[in-house]
Design an enzyme around this catalytic site. Structure first.
Site, PDB file in Angstrom:
ATOM      1  NE  ARG A 119      -2.893   2.313   2.639  1.00 44.50           N
ATOM      2  CZ  ARG A 119      -3.168   3.523   3.802  1.00 44.50           C
ATOM      3  NH1 ARG A 119      -2.373   2.967   4.710  1.00 44.50           N
ATOM      4  NH2 ARG A 119      -3.789   4.600   3.453  1.00 44.50           N
ATOM      5  CG  HIS A 163      -0.879   9.601   4.180  1.00 43.72           C
ATOM      6  ND1 HIS A 163      -0.871   7.909   3.905  1.00 43.72           N
ATOM      7  CD2 HIS A 163      -0.418   9.436   5.129  1.00 43.72           C
ATOM      8  CE1 HIS A 163      -1.183   7.046   5.421  1.00 43.72           C
ATOM      9  NE2 HIS A 163      -0.284   8.110   6.099  1.00 43.72           N
ATOM     10  CD  GLU A 209      -4.831   7.173  10.464  1.00 44.68           C
ATOM     11  OE1 GLU A 209      -4.479   8.382  11.082  1.00 44.68           O
ATOM     12  OE2 GLU A 209      -4.477   6.184  10.567  1.00 44.68           O
ATOM     13  CG  ASN A 337      -5.069   3.532   8.898  1.00 48.97           C
ATOM     14  OD1 ASN A 337      -5.040   2.513   7.928  1.00 48.97           O
ATOM     15  ND2 ASN A 337      -4.461   4.629   8.301  1.00 48.97           N
TER      16      ASN A 337
HETATM   17  C1  FCB Z   1      -1.180   7.025  11.304  1.00 49.91           C
HETATM   18  C2  FCB Z   1      -0.512   7.725   9.632  1.00 49.91           C
HETATM   19  C3  FCB Z   1       0.815   7.139   8.779  1.00 49.91           C
HETATM   20  C4  FCB Z   1       1.476   6.904   9.819  1.00 49.91           C
HETATM   21  C5  FCB Z   1       0.743   5.583  11.353  1.00 49.91           C
HETATM   22  C6  FCB Z   1       1.970   5.895  12.404  1.00 49.91           C
HETATM   23  O1  FCB Z   1      -2.162   7.348  11.943  1.00 49.91           O
HETATM   24  O2  FCB Z   1      -1.423   7.323   8.780  1.00 49.91           O
HETATM   25  O3  FCB Z   1       1.202   7.764   7.839  1.00 49.91           O
HETATM   26  O4  FCB Z   1       2.222   8.500  10.382  1.00 49.91           O
HETATM   27  O5  FCB Z   1      -0.018   6.518  12.045  1.00 49.91           O
END
Ligand code: FCB
Length: 492
Positions: A119, A163, A209, A337
């Protein structure tokens, strides 16, 4: 104490070992096959479903560097890292892992893990340097090269469209996600990319996120663009981000090849029954629905919950019925996530559906202070999502941990704390798949140490250690652990 009063640590230090490695007994023949390779002790036990997709993950801004290469435009993070006091070690990601130039070497690292999927994210400012308008063909060329390299090595590409690296031009022109013009620009970009990569990329994530980018980018100001908006403004940003997700789903469907699969990659608020009684389990389900109301719940149900709107009151976002239809455009899978428990929940009293337990100061965490250790999050996150929204396909799009990794004089990294973390989380993922929760794959964050946003290079999440002076990558012990999990398709 052992060895005539020498402590184990002292003995190891005297012997010059950075890790204690003593073999006094021959390995038992029973555990070996005729070629000498060790067999799983009990095949079937702790196994994952056949075809379970093991992967690893990164994101563009955190690894690529080359921020000025091939006509890339600036992103909000390029601007943000230069503001005083925003990044703990005052670093920037101008070079980061130099992945833009070293992607072939990095694909080799992915392959060595034995993973079948990777990914990565596409940098919007490479493809549309101004966020909208004229595309920059050289921007997408990089991802064509990367995807070809992955496929040539038998690794399936999973692409994330956003992202967090918003083109700075959209921030300047519209205030970023404060305007629905950014949601529309995102859809145009999504359609453009899907039309060009979906011949080879079959799985696309919209936004990484939503919850974090809204909260940290526009609420606390810890992330770019570093704003601290009022509750009313923040709710509107939240709505525009959810709208951007929905518009992007539609754009991928209309411009991508038939059969292209699309869904979010959300940091679900994980609600865990503090004690597994039927009443607490039900309370944790209700809490999951309510505490994800602005994102997963509206995406999957097409409405804001009554409690969400009542709580927001006069600060509720402005929206139309058409917006809600767009936001809830059907998705093919959920990406979740999962790092930690957000809440331990018990059944409420006095007419409340649930009660959230406080975390004591002694609650344990990993190297990042936010990263609470609660492996059962990996069971309850997908289990509650599948139950609440009847989801048929889930990917764990991120899970992993920071650790205070040190390269030892013998050139190794013995990150047994990361292995401890992973083993426990995977054990709970195994509980989920054994019970039929439809988790199809798992992407370990991260392939290699990288630029960890406001923590700069101070927090290391990789399976490979990176020396950022020399760009040397070194596999940690956890890379061997993960390779073994994948080889057995089981956690041990
Ligand atoms: C998540 C993010 C990723 C990374 C991890 C540790 O929240 O999506 O980019 O920073 O945490």
């Amino acid at each position: 104490m052992f060895f005539n009063g020498l402590s184990r640590r002292r003995f190891a230090a005297m012997a010059g070992w950075s890790a204690l490695a003593i073999s006094t007994r021959p390995t038992k023949a029973a555990g070996r096959n005729s070629k000498g390779a060790s067999e799983p002790p009990n095949p079937g036990r702790n196994s994952f479903p056949r075809g379970f997709l093991w992967g690893t993950a990164t994101s563009a801004y955190q690894i690529e560097g080359a921020v000025d290469a091939d006509a890339r435009g600036p992103s909000i993070w390029d601007r943000f890292v230069r503001l005083d006091g925003k990044i703990v070690d005052r670093s920037t990601a101008d070079v980061a892992n130099d992945h833009y130039h070293r992607y072939k070497e990095d694909v080799e690292l992915i392959k060595e893990l034995g993973v079948k999927a990777y990914r990565f994210s596409i940098a919007w400012p490479r493809v549309f340097p101004e966020g909208s308008g004229a595309p920059n063909p050289k921007g997408l060329d990089f991802y064509h090269r990367l995807v070809d390299e992955l496929l040539a090595n038998g690794i399936e590409p999973f692409a994330t469209l956003y992202h967090w690296d918003l083109p700075q031009s959209l921030q300047d022109r519209y205030g970023g996600w404060q305007s629905r013009d950014t949601s529309k620009a995102f859809a145009d970009y999504a359609g453009y990319v899907a039309g060009r990569i979906s011949d080879r990329v079959k799985h696309i994530f919209t936004i990484n996120e939503c919850a974090r980018l809204v909260f940290a980018g526009y609420g606390t100001g810890i992330d770019a663009p570093g704003l601290t908006l009022s509750p009313r403004e923040l709710n509107q940003v939240r709505h525009h981000v959810a709208l951007g997700h929905g518009l992007a789903v539609q754009a991928v469907r209309s411009r991508g090849r038939k059969g292209t699969k699309v869904g979010p990659a959300e940091n679900i608020e994980v609600c865990i029954p503090a004690i597994e009684t039927p009443a607490n389990i039900r309370a944790a389900e209700i809490a999951t629905r309510e505490l994800n109301a602005g994102y997963l719940t509206v995406m999957l149900e097409g409405k804001y919950t009554d409690a969400f709107l009542a709580y927001a009151g006069a600060n509720a976002p402005k929206f139309t019925a058409e917006d809600l239809r767009i936001i809830s455009s059907p998705v093919d899978f959920l990406g979740l996530n999962v790092y930690m428990p957000n809440h331990y929940v018990i059944a409420g009293d006095n007419g409340n559906d649930f009660a959230l337990m406080p975390f004591a100061a002694t609650y344990p965490h990993m190297d990042s202070s936010w990263l609470r250790i609660g492996p059962e999050a990996m069971y309850w996150a997908p289990r509650n999502a599948a139950k609440l929204w009847n989801v048929k396909s889930i990917y764990i799009t991120e899970n992993g941990t920071s650790a205070a990794d040190r390269l030892t004089p013998d050139g190794k990294v013995y990150d047994v704390d990361r292995i401890m973390y992973l083993r426990n989380y995977l054990t709970h993922l195994n509980r989920a798949t054994s019970e039929g929760v439809p988790v199809r794959g798992y992407f370990l964050w991260s392939l290699m140490d990288n630029f960890e946003w406001s923590d700069g290079f101070e927090k290391r999440f990789g399976l490979y250690h990176v020396d950022f002076q020399t760009q040397r990558r070194t596999p940690k012990l956890s890379a061997s652990f993960y390779r073994e999990v994948i080889r057995r398709n089981a956690v041990m």
